[in-house]
Design a protein around this motif. Structure first.
Motif, PDB file in Angstrom:
ATOM      1  N   SER A   1     -38.777 -53.219 -18.595  1.00 27.25           N
ATOM      2  CA  SER A   1     -37.934 -52.422 -19.468  1.00 27.25           C
ATOM      3  C   SER A   1     -38.775 -51.330 -20.106  1.00 27.25           C
ATOM      4  CB  SER A   1     -37.298 -53.311 -20.539  1.00 27.25           C
ATOM      5  OG  SER A   1     -36.402 -52.579 -21.340  1.00 27.25           O
ATOM      6  N   PHE A   2     -38.424 -50.090 -19.835  1.00 25.03           N
ATOM      7  CA  PHE A   2     -39.184 -48.940 -20.324  1.00 25.03           C
ATOM      8  C   PHE A   2     -38.336 -48.232 -21.379  1.00 25.03           C
ATOM      9  CE2 PHE A   2     -40.408 -49.906 -15.993  1.00 25.03           C
ATOM     10  CZ  PHE A   2     -41.794 -49.882 -16.039  1.00 25.03           C
ATOM     11  N   ASP A   3     -38.685 -48.449 -22.638  1.00 27.38           N
ATOM     12  CA  ASP A   3     -37.898 -47.928 -23.752  1.00 27.38           C
ATOM     13  C   ASP A   3     -38.204 -46.457 -24.011  1.00 27.38           C
ATOM     14  OD1 ASP A   3     -36.914 -50.495 -24.070  1.00 27.38           O
ATOM     15  OD2 ASP A   3     -38.399 -51.031 -25.598  1.00 27.38           O
ATOM     16  N   GLY A   4     -37.229 -45.776 -24.598  1.00 24.65           N
ATOM     17  CA  GLY A   4     -37.436 -44.417 -25.082  1.00 24.65           C
ATOM     18  C   GLY A   4     -37.800 -43.413 -24.016  1.00 24.65           C
ATOM     19  N   GLN A   5     -37.282 -43.575 -22.809  1.00 24.20           N
ATOM     20  CA  GLN A   5     -37.604 -42.642 -21.735  1.00 24.20           C
ATOM     21  C   GLN A   5     -36.868 -41.312 -21.907  1.00 24.20           C
ATOM     22  OE1 GLN A   5     -39.885 -43.184 -18.965  1.00 24.20           O
ATOM     23  NE2 GLN A   5     -40.442 -44.620 -20.592  1.00 24.20           N
ATOM     24  N   ASN A   6     -37.576 -40.221 -21.674  1.00 21.50           N
ATOM     25  CA  ASN A   6     -36.963 -38.897 -21.672  1.00 21.50           C
ATOM     26  C   ASN A   6     -36.008 -38.796 -20.486  1.00 21.50           C
ATOM     27  OD1 ASN A   6     -36.430 -36.112 -21.876  1.00 21.50           O
ATOM     28  ND2 ASN A   6     -38.239 -35.616 -20.645  1.00 21.50           N
ATOM     29  N   ILE A   7     -34.744 -38.448 -20.748  1.00 23.92           N
ATOM     30  CA  ILE A   7     -33.789 -38.243 -19.662  1.00 23.92           C
ATOM     31  C   ILE A   7     -33.249 -36.815 -19.657  1.00 23.92           C
ATOM     32  CG2 ILE A   7     -33.169 -40.675 -19.399  1.00 23.92           C
ATOM     33  CD1 ILE A   7     -30.672 -40.144 -21.085  1.00 23.92           C
ATOM     34  N   GLY A   8     -33.909 -35.930 -20.405  1.00 22.35           N
ATOM     35  CA  GLY A   8     -33.578 -34.520 -20.347  1.00 22.35           C
ATOM     36  C   GLY A   8     -32.359 -34.141 -21.152  1.00 22.35           C
ATOM     37  N   VAL A   9     -31.966 -32.890 -21.023  1.00 21.09           N
ATOM     38  CA  VAL A   9     -30.839 -32.334 -21.765  1.00 21.09           C
ATOM     39  C   VAL A   9     -29.536 -32.965 -21.274  1.00 21.09           C
ATOM     40  CG1 VAL A   9     -29.569 -30.222 -22.300  1.00 21.09           C
ATOM     41  CG2 VAL A   9     -32.074 -30.176 -22.097  1.00 21.09           C
ATOM     42  N   ALA A  10     -28.679 -33.340 -22.212  1.00 21.90           N
ATOM     43  CA  ALA A  10     -27.395 -33.946 -21.861  1.00 21.90           C
ATOM     44  C   ALA A  10     -26.519 -32.950 -21.097  1.00 21.90           C
ATOM     45  CB  ALA A  10     -26.674 -34.419 -23.118  1.00 21.90           C
ATOM     46  N   ASP A  11     -25.729 -33.495 -20.167  1.00 24.77           N
ATOM     47  CA  ASP A  11     -24.820 -32.666 -19.369  1.00 24.77           C
ATOM     48  C   ASP A  11     -23.754 -33.590 -18.802  1.00 24.77           C
ATOM     49  OD1 ASP A  11     -23.875 -31.342 -16.704  1.00 24.77           O
ATOM     50  OD2 ASP A  11     -24.947 -29.734 -17.734  1.00 24.77           O
ATOM     51  N   ASP A  12     -22.500 -33.111 -18.766  1.00 21.53           N
ATOM     52  CA  ASP A  12     -21.411 -33.945 -18.258  1.00 21.53           C
ATOM     53  C   ASP A  12     -21.626 -34.366 -16.811  1.00 21.53           C
ATOM     54  OD1 ASP A  12     -20.103 -33.872 -20.656  1.00 21.53           O
ATOM     55  OD2 ASP A  12     -18.690 -32.293 -20.075  1.00 21.53           O
TER      56      ASP A  12
END
Length: 209
Positions: free
Chosen positions: A16-27
């Motif tokens: 389990s890798f917490d707090g991962q960057n997933i970038g700018v939100a987009d639909d």
């Protein structure tokens, strides 16, 4: 877009890798993750995974092996960080992920997938079809070599090539290419260099449009 790679050198069944960057939100945002794991003795496969709390689809993985990898994804429209977790069918020595962000897909499923379950003279290789304006992600997890190795890729642009912090002779590698033209049978290969070659492991790739 490649975002980052993260490892956990702990002996676990679920990573389990917490707090991962997933970038700018987009639909339309799809988070694509290459999962890597390695054991000195146990051959394992991936059972399930989640990305920011959303169940992920396992698109491709190698058959059970001490060095193995998989490519998973999920649509994650909101948030900029999240936990990425994957569960194997038993414990291994260390695990890792590499995270990518894709937007504006034209279809909801991969265009093609590919796996190479055997290394030959230090090379994992295969072919994969690419859609118009498509992208491809590749990941490779050899088993342990006697000395530190490196990788040279064809068909994707390498984004990471790293030894595990607790095992200098075990590494993982991967990369992607995007904005590609329509192509049948694009070669994707990972050639292991520099040191004693591993005798096993897995490479996977997924294309999308």
């Amino acid at each position: 877009t490649f975002l980052q790679t993260t490892e956990d050198p702990t002996n676990l069944t679920t990573y389990s890798f917490d707090g991962q960057n997933i970038g700018v939100a987009d639909d339309t945002r799809r988070i694509v993750v290459a999962c890597h794991w390695h054991s000195t003795v146990n051959s394992r496969v991936l059972n399930s995974a989640t990305i920011a709390g959303i169940a992920a689809t396992i698109h491709q993985q190698g058959t059970a092996a001490t060095g193995n990898c998989a490519i998973i994804s999920a649509l994650v429209p909101s948030g900029t960080t999240g936990t990425i977790a994957f569960t194997l069918d038993g414990g291994v020595d260390h695990g890792a992920i590499a995270v990518y962000r894709a937007v504006n897909e034209t279809v909801a499923t991969p265009h093609a997938t590919m796996v190479d379950n055997a290394i030959a003279s230090g090379v994992f290789t295969g072919t994969i079809n690419i859609p118009t304006n498509g992208w491809v992600v590749g990941a490779c997890q050899p088993n342990a070599g006697a000395t530190t190795n490196q990788a040279a890729w064809v068909g994707v642009t390498e984004q990471y090539d790293l030894a595990y912090s607790d095992a200098a002779a075990v590494f993982r590698s991967g990369g992607f290419s995007s904005l590609l033209t329509l192509e049948t049978g694009r070669t994707v290969s990972c050639t292991i260099t520099n040191g004693t070659l591993p005798n096993n492991g897995r490479m996977v790739a997924v294309s999308w449009g």
